[in-house]
Write a protein that holds these residues in place. Structure first.
Motif, PDB file in Angstrom:
ATOM      1  N   LEU A  34       0.825  -1.209   0.000  1.00 43.80           N
ATOM      2  CA  LEU A  34       0.000   0.000   0.000  1.00 43.80           C
ATOM      3  C   LEU A  34       0.863   1.264   0.000  1.00 43.80           C
ATOM      4  CD1 LEU A  34      -2.733  -0.885   2.669  1.00 43.80           C
ATOM      5  CD2 LEU A  34      -2.859  -1.139   0.176  1.00 43.80           C
ATOM      6  N   GLN A  35       2.102   1.127   0.349  1.00 46.05           N
ATOM      7  CA  GLN A  35       3.037   2.261   0.412  1.00 46.05           C
ATOM      8  C   GLN A  35       2.551   3.327   1.396  1.00 46.05           C
ATOM      9  OE1 GLN A  35       3.525   3.454  -3.707  1.00 46.05           O
ATOM     10  NE2 GLN A  35       5.035   1.853  -4.061  1.00 46.05           N
ATOM     11  N   VAL A  36       1.996   2.883   2.527  1.00 44.81           N
ATOM     12  CA  VAL A  36       1.601   3.820   3.578  1.00 44.81           C
ATOM     13  C   VAL A  36       2.751   3.944   4.574  1.00 44.81           C
ATOM     14  CG1 VAL A  36      -0.853   3.325   3.363  1.00 44.81           C
ATOM     15  CG2 VAL A  36       0.509   1.993   4.955  1.00 44.81           C
ATOM     16  N   VAL A  37       2.891   5.089   5.191  1.00 45.13           N
ATOM     17  CA  VAL A  37       3.997   5.303   6.127  1.00 45.13           C
ATOM     18  C   VAL A  37       3.804   4.429   7.367  1.00 45.13           C
ATOM     19  CG1 VAL A  37       4.510   7.631   5.346  1.00 45.13           C
ATOM     20  CG2 VAL A  37       2.801   7.301   7.121  1.00 45.13           C
ATOM     21  N   HIS A  38       4.912   3.895   7.864  1.00 44.67           N
ATOM     22  CA  HIS A  38       4.824   2.973   9.005  1.00 44.67           C
ATOM     23  C   HIS A  38       4.338   3.675  10.273  1.00 44.67           C
ATOM     24  CE1 HIS A  38       5.562  -0.713  11.168  1.00 44.67           C
ATOM     25  NE2 HIS A  38       6.264  -0.058  12.088  1.00 44.67           N
ATOM     26  N   THR A  39       4.451   5.012  10.336  1.00 45.35           N
ATOM     27  CA  THR A  39       3.957   5.729  11.517  1.00 45.35           C
ATOM     28  C   THR A  39       2.445   5.673  11.631  1.00 45.35           C
ATOM     29  OG1 THR A  39       4.041   7.783  10.234  1.00 45.35           O
ATOM     30  CG2 THR A  39       5.908   7.311  11.685  1.00 45.35           C
ATOM     31  N   SER A  40       1.769   5.200  10.591  1.00 40.82           N
ATOM     32  CA  SER A  40       0.310   5.113  10.642  1.00 40.82           C
ATOM     33  C   SER A  40      -0.173   3.800  11.244  1.00 40.82           C
ATOM     34  CB  SER A  40      -0.294   5.292   9.241  1.00 40.82           C
ATOM     35  OG  SER A  40       0.065   4.191   8.402  1.00 40.82           O
ATOM     36  N   PHE A  41       0.756   2.900  11.597  1.00 39.68           N
ATOM     37  CA  PHE A  41       0.357   1.648  12.234  1.00 39.68           C
ATOM     38  C   PHE A  41       1.506   1.114  13.073  1.00 39.68           C
ATOM     39  CE2 PHE A  41       2.082   0.514   8.087  1.00 39.68           C
ATOM     40  CZ  PHE A  41       2.923  -0.554   8.363  1.00 39.68           C
ATOM     41  N   SER A  42       1.166   0.239  14.016  1.00 32.58           N
ATOM     42  CA  SER A  42       2.177  -0.369  14.878  1.00 32.58           C
ATOM     43  C   SER A  42       1.691  -1.740  15.330  1.00 32.58           C
ATOM     44  CB  SER A  42       2.474   0.515  16.091  1.00 32.58           C
ATOM     45  OG  SER A  42       1.289   0.801  16.816  1.00 32.58           O
ATOM     46  N   PHE A  43       2.643  -2.593  15.679  1.00 35.36           N
ATOM     47  CA  PHE A  43       2.338  -3.954  16.089  1.00 35.36           C
ATOM     48  C   PHE A  43       2.792  -4.217  17.521  1.00 35.36           C
ATOM     49  CE2 PHE A  43       3.373  -4.574  11.422  1.00 35.36           C
ATOM     50  CZ  PHE A  43       2.049  -4.649  11.011  1.00 35.36           C
ATOM     51  N   PHE A  44       1.938  -4.842  18.292  1.00 37.52           N
ATOM     52  CA  PHE A  44       2.275  -5.417  19.593  1.00 37.52           C
ATOM     53  C   PHE A  44       3.001  -4.443  20.523  1.00 37.52           C
ATOM     54  CE2 PHE A  44       2.490  -9.173  16.526  1.00 37.52           C
ATOM     55  CZ  PHE A  44       1.126  -9.398  16.628  1.00 37.52           C
ATOM     56  N   ASP A  45       4.282  -4.646  20.797  1.00 33.08           N
ATOM     57  CA  ASP A  45       5.008  -3.825  21.773  1.00 33.08           C
ATOM     58  C   ASP A  45       5.632  -2.566  21.175  1.00 33.08           C
ATOM     59  OD1 ASP A  45       4.401  -5.589  23.837  1.00 33.08           O
ATOM     60  OD2 ASP A  45       6.176  -6.824  23.426  1.00 33.08           O
ATOM     61  N   GLU A  46       5.423  -2.329  19.893  1.00 31.21           N
ATOM     62  CA  GLU A  46       5.948  -1.104  19.299  1.00 31.21           C
ATOM     63  C   GLU A  46       5.237   0.111  19.896  1.00 31.21           C
ATOM     64  OE1 GLU A  46       7.137  -2.679  14.812  1.00 31.21           O
ATOM     65  OE2 GLU A  46       5.287  -1.551  15.115  1.00 31.21           O
ATOM     66  N   GLU A  47       5.941   1.212  19.996  1.00 35.56           N
ATOM     67  CA  GLU A  47       5.332   2.429  20.518  1.00 35.56           C
ATOM     68  C   GLU A  47       4.268   2.942  19.550  1.00 35.56           C
ATOM     69  OE1 GLU A  47       6.528   6.967  21.976  1.00 35.56           O
ATOM     70  OE2 GLU A  47       8.071   5.561  21.293  1.00 35.56           O
ATOM     71  N   VAL A  48       3.115   3.311  20.091  1.00 34.28           N
ATOM     72  CA  VAL A  48       2.041   3.805  19.229  1.00 34.28           C
ATOM     73  C   VAL A  48       2.311   5.258  18.858  1.00 34.28           C
ATOM     74  CG1 VAL A  48       0.349   2.235  20.236  1.00 34.28           C
ATOM     75  CG2 VAL A  48       0.568   4.553  21.153  1.00 34.28           C
ATOM     76  N   ALA A  49       1.828   5.637  17.696  1.00 37.07           N
ATOM     77  CA  ALA A  49       1.962   7.013  17.222  1.00 37.07           C
ATOM     78  C   ALA A  49       0.588   7.671  17.227  1.00 37.07           C
ATOM     79  CB  ALA A  49       2.545   7.026  15.812  1.00 37.07           C
ATOM     80  N   PRO A  50       0.542   8.978  17.332  1.00 37.55           N
ATOM     81  CA  PRO A  50      -0.757   9.664  17.235  1.00 37.55           C
ATOM     82  C   PRO A  50      -1.409   9.376  15.882  1.00 37.55           C
ATOM     83  CG  PRO A  50       0.962  11.162  17.994  1.00 37.55           C
ATOM     84  CD  PRO A  50       1.653   9.910  17.539  1.00 37.55           C
ATOM     85  N   HIS A  51      -2.723   9.273  15.902  1.00 36.04           N
ATOM     86  CA  HIS A  51      -3.495   9.090  14.671  1.00 36.04           C
ATOM     87  C   HIS A  51      -2.981   7.885  13.889  1.00 36.04           C
ATOM     88  CE1 HIS A  51      -6.239  10.258  11.538  1.00 36.04           C
ATOM     89  NE2 HIS A  51      -5.274  10.310  10.646  1.00 36.04           N
TER      90      HIS A  51
END
Length: 213
Positions: A119-136
């Protein structure tokens, strides 16, 4: 947003609607097709499901109610746009990428990552498991060895909504849908702002309406 503006913006997306000062609905392709309609009744606005299939003569069910036109038109725009985007983009992607097995018990974490990378979406738009979440963003939260929840994270890093516990494959499928939908609405918002077609940015709650429609 008002009814007129919602109609204009949906028409720009190729969604044909019939709108008056008191109501709006998508023009059905077939005569016996069920529709959703927003209309003013007395002092409130109601969002209706109207059934025409199976020889039903327009049986109505109230899905939601609103205090004013702005709130009602905004809701109609978001849920109608989501339905269109799901068919136009997400369903089409899944049809073209059946080997990924999205939406089946064979859909794996590695297949999810492959789907998202395409999809070529930026990785800051999603996170998995123990990764730090990002706003929005959309977050996949592990709740058991075989189950996850999918969360929409708001601008202040708060959980705006989350799914129930889902089996891994089901959560991975929901994750894909939400990340894709979020990216689509983000791009739409950017275009609307650049063309001065909306006065205020959509809120966390607006995005939640769109994602869960």
């Amino acid at each position: 947003m008002n009814i007129k503006q919602a109609a204009v913006l949906l028409e720009q997306e190729g969604i044909r609607v019939e709108a008056t000062g008191q109501s709006i609905h998508v023009i059905p392709v077939a005569q016996d097709e069920n529709i959703y309609k927003l209309e003013k009744r007395d002092e409130q606005w109601v969002y209706l499901f109207i059934q025409y299939e199976r020889n039903s003569e327009g049986r109505e069910m109230i899905v939601n109610t609103f205090r004013d036109e702005t709130e009602a038109a905004n809701y109609f725009f978001l849920v109608t746009l989501q339905s269109s985007y799901f068919q136009k983009y997400i369903f089409t992607f899944k049809e073209k990428n059946t080997s990924l097995k999205i939406g089946t018990p064979s859909f794996t974490m590695s297949a999810l990552q492959k789907a998202l990378s395409s999809l070529q979406v930026v990785h800051t738009s999603f996170s998995f498991f123990d990764e730090e979440v990002a706003p929005h963003s959309i977050h996949l939260k592990r709740v058991s060895p075989t189950e996850c929840k999918v969360q929409y994270i708001g601008n202040n890093k708060q959980v705006v909504f989350e799914t129930i516990e889902l089996e891994d494959w089901d959560a991975y499928s929901a994750m894909f849908d939400y990340v894709y939908l979020l990216a689509l609405l983000d791009q739409k918002c950017k275009n609307l702002a650049e063309n001065h077609q909306i006065e205020e940015a959509f809120s966390d709650e607006d995005f939640a309406i769109f994602l869960t429609a």
